[in-house]
Design an enzyme around this catalytic site. Structure first.
Site, PDB file in Angstrom:
ATOM      1  CB  CYS A  87      31.567  57.952  35.781  1.00 58.24           C
ATOM      2  SG  CYS A  87      32.945  56.791  35.719  1.00 58.24           S
ATOM      3  CB  CYS A  90      33.143  55.158  38.464  1.00 52.64           C
ATOM      4  SG  CYS A  90      31.744  55.096  37.599  1.00 52.64           S
ATOM      5  CE  LYS A 132      32.600  52.954  43.156  1.00 52.29           C
ATOM      6  NZ  LYS A 132      31.374  52.470  42.462  1.00 52.29           N
ATOM      7  CE1 TYR A 164      26.804  51.097  42.315  1.00 52.94           C
ATOM      8  CE2 TYR A 164      24.459  50.257  42.085  1.00 52.94           C
ATOM      9  CZ  TYR A 164      25.617  51.208  41.763  1.00 52.94           C
ATOM     10  OH  TYR A 164      25.369  52.313  40.853  1.00 52.94           O
ATOM     11  CD  GLU A 166      30.569  50.178  45.037  1.00 53.67           C
ATOM     12  OE1 GLU A 166      30.820  49.474  44.082  1.00 53.67           O
ATOM     13  OE2 GLU A 166      30.127  51.300  44.887  1.00 53.67           O
ATOM     14  CG  HIS A 204      49.116  26.366  39.951  1.00 53.51           C
ATOM     15  ND1 HIS A 204      48.203  26.216  40.934  1.00 53.51           N
ATOM     16  CD2 HIS A 204      50.118  25.796  40.534  1.00 53.51           C
ATOM     17  CE1 HIS A 204      48.637  25.882  42.040  1.00 53.51           C
ATOM     18  NE2 HIS A 204      49.903  25.803  41.708  1.00 53.51           N
ATOM     19  CD  GLU A 219      44.944  27.410  40.185  1.00 52.86           C
ATOM     20  OE1 GLU A 219      45.241  26.168  39.661  1.00 52.86           O
ATOM     21  OE2 GLU A 219      45.986  27.958  40.731  1.00 52.86           O
TER      22      GLU A 219
END
Length: 452
Positions: A42, A47, A50, A177, A181, A435, A440
């Protein structure tokens, strides 16, 4: 019997370091061996670097948006060497943080390879033997490249962070993935990207409607997606790497990256000889408490091939300490784990996909919304946001949430709490919207798009 340590950990990644530190805080005598860099996949080759590359690759779009908002911005050429230097400095800093955490915890750690010789003994590659009442294997995973003519010319995600220069033409093989990525990252950095994948669509196993939108936007961004295509052979030529594809094509690339899977990093650890049961792919078989067939040997993280995510390895580490050193047997709950895929556009997901629900025979209502985000829409970009809720008809419980949007990972972390708690669609509906935000829309979808 007297042991050198109460616990010896093999592997200095996120899971191993967490287990070592927390066990030491409970008063345990802890040793740890890491043959490479402290921090593991990682921090060093996954992670963290990346995500920093994702940030770097997004600036061309940010600058284009800035111009639309009235700023006089001119983008110069991207300096890979400058960025690479900064990236390596940051990884060095993080490795130092991990080392200091271990030192401050009183963990006796060494930079050596360790193998298991029996239920209570590990042998270091410097010839030293260490004994421990409990051994924890946390060696993670490793990229896998299948063998074929010329496969030695390929690189993996490990090497992508340390390229001397960016290629002009890059082939990425794989549809998962990691492949997707890196396709987005390198495309954003100005590289011409082609992506081969064997299936009919990328990101197999994720919600198909969600993935279809991501694939469409990747294509519009300039990534050449080639479904149903794999490599037959590769060879080095004066022009670059000549790739023969299963579609009959012959194309030349400057670099070929394989992201066709990862396997547990358990080769030659001596586990078989110690009596630990292994899966055919090298995964360590464990029970719900991360215990192997040998009562004194445990394993966590990607080495067990359960849910291969850093936060999961950390939770497994904490559960291991609760079980072994606190007398509180704790099993990790691997259900409803939220995750993000840092494609461009980004995906956040938790729970079941629509396809999962149908396959399981669960009657569901599907709520979807798609729109242009205010920020990018004002700038004239065509990217769309997509949100989807999978709601079980029987009790109105939201059993899946899928988001494609800038910051989708941040959104799914919070939505994941609601889904994990068993929130109903009525709970979402009675939550007041914030908002104006993209998120939302998660609480304003009133009518189902369809049922399944």
């Amino acid at each position: 019997m007297s042991f050198d340590y109460d616990l010896f950990v093999i592997g200095g990644g996120s899971g191993g370091v967490r287990a070592a530190r927390v066990a030491a805080a409970e008063g345990a005598r802890v040793g740890l061996a890491e043959e490479s860099r402290m921090g593991g996949t990682c921090v060093i080759r996954g992670c963290v670097p990346k995500k920093l590359m994702v940030f770097a690759s997004g600036y061309p779009g940010h600058m284009a948006d800035a111009a639309a908002y009235g700023w006089d911005v001119t983008a110069g050429g991207f300096d890979w060497g400058r960025f690479k230097g900064q990236l390596e400095t940051e990884l060095d800093r993080l490795e130092g943080v991990y080392e200091r955490l271990l030192n401050n915890s009183g963990v006796d750690w060494v930079k050596h390879r360790a193998v298991v010789t029996d239920a209570h003994t590990v042998m270091l590659d410097n010839g030293e033997s260490k004994t421990a009442k409990t051994i924890l294997v946390a060696t993670g995973g490793w990229p896998f490249v299948p063998e074929f003519p010329g496969s030695d010319l390929a690189v993996t995600s490990n090497e992508m962070f340390h390229l001397e220069a960016l290629p002009k033409r890059l082939l990425i093989v794989g549809g998962g993935y990691i492949a997707c990525e890196f396709a987005g990252i390198m495309n954003g950095l100005g590289v011409e990207v082609t992506q081969f994948f064997r299936g009919e669509q990328i990101l197999r196993g994720f919600d198909r409607e969600t993935v279809d939108l991501v694939a469409d936007q990747m294509g519009k961004a300039g990534i050449a997606l080639c479904p149903g295509t794999n490599t037959v052979s590769m060879e080095k030529t004066a022009e670059g790497i000549l790739v023969h594809g299963t579609d009959g094509s012959q194309r030349v690339f400057d670099l070929v990256m394989f992201a066709t899977g990862r396997k547990p990093n358990t080769d030659s650890l001596g586990l078989d000889g110690a009596g630990v049961e292994m899966a055919p792919n090298g995964a360590i078989k464990v029970d719900e408490f991360s215990r192997t067939a040998v009562p004194s040997i445990y394993a966590i993280g990607d080495a067990t091939d359960r849910v291969n995510l850093t936060p999961v390895a950390i939770r497994e580490a904490m559960a291991f300490v609760e079980t072994v050193f606190k007398g509180n047997p704790t099993a990790v709950d691997h259900d409803l784990i939220p995750s993000a895929i840092f494609t461009q556009p980004e995906i956040g997901t938790t729970g079941l996909s629509e396809e999962d629900a149908v396959e399981k025979g669960i009657a569901v209502d599907i709520y979807t919304t798609s729109f242009k985000a205010m920020q990018s829409g004002f700038a004239g970009r065509e990217e769309r946001v997509f949100m989807k809720l999978i709601v079980r008809k029987e009790d109105d419980v939201v059993i899946g949430c899928h988001i494609v949007a800038p910051g989708a990972g941040e959104m799914i972390q919070l939505a994941g709490i609601a889904v994990k708690m068993g929130a109903t669609k009525a709970d979402f509906d009675r939550t007041c919207a914030v908002h104006p935000t993209m998120a939302e829309e998660l609480v304003t979808m009133r009518n189902p798009t369809r049922s399944a």
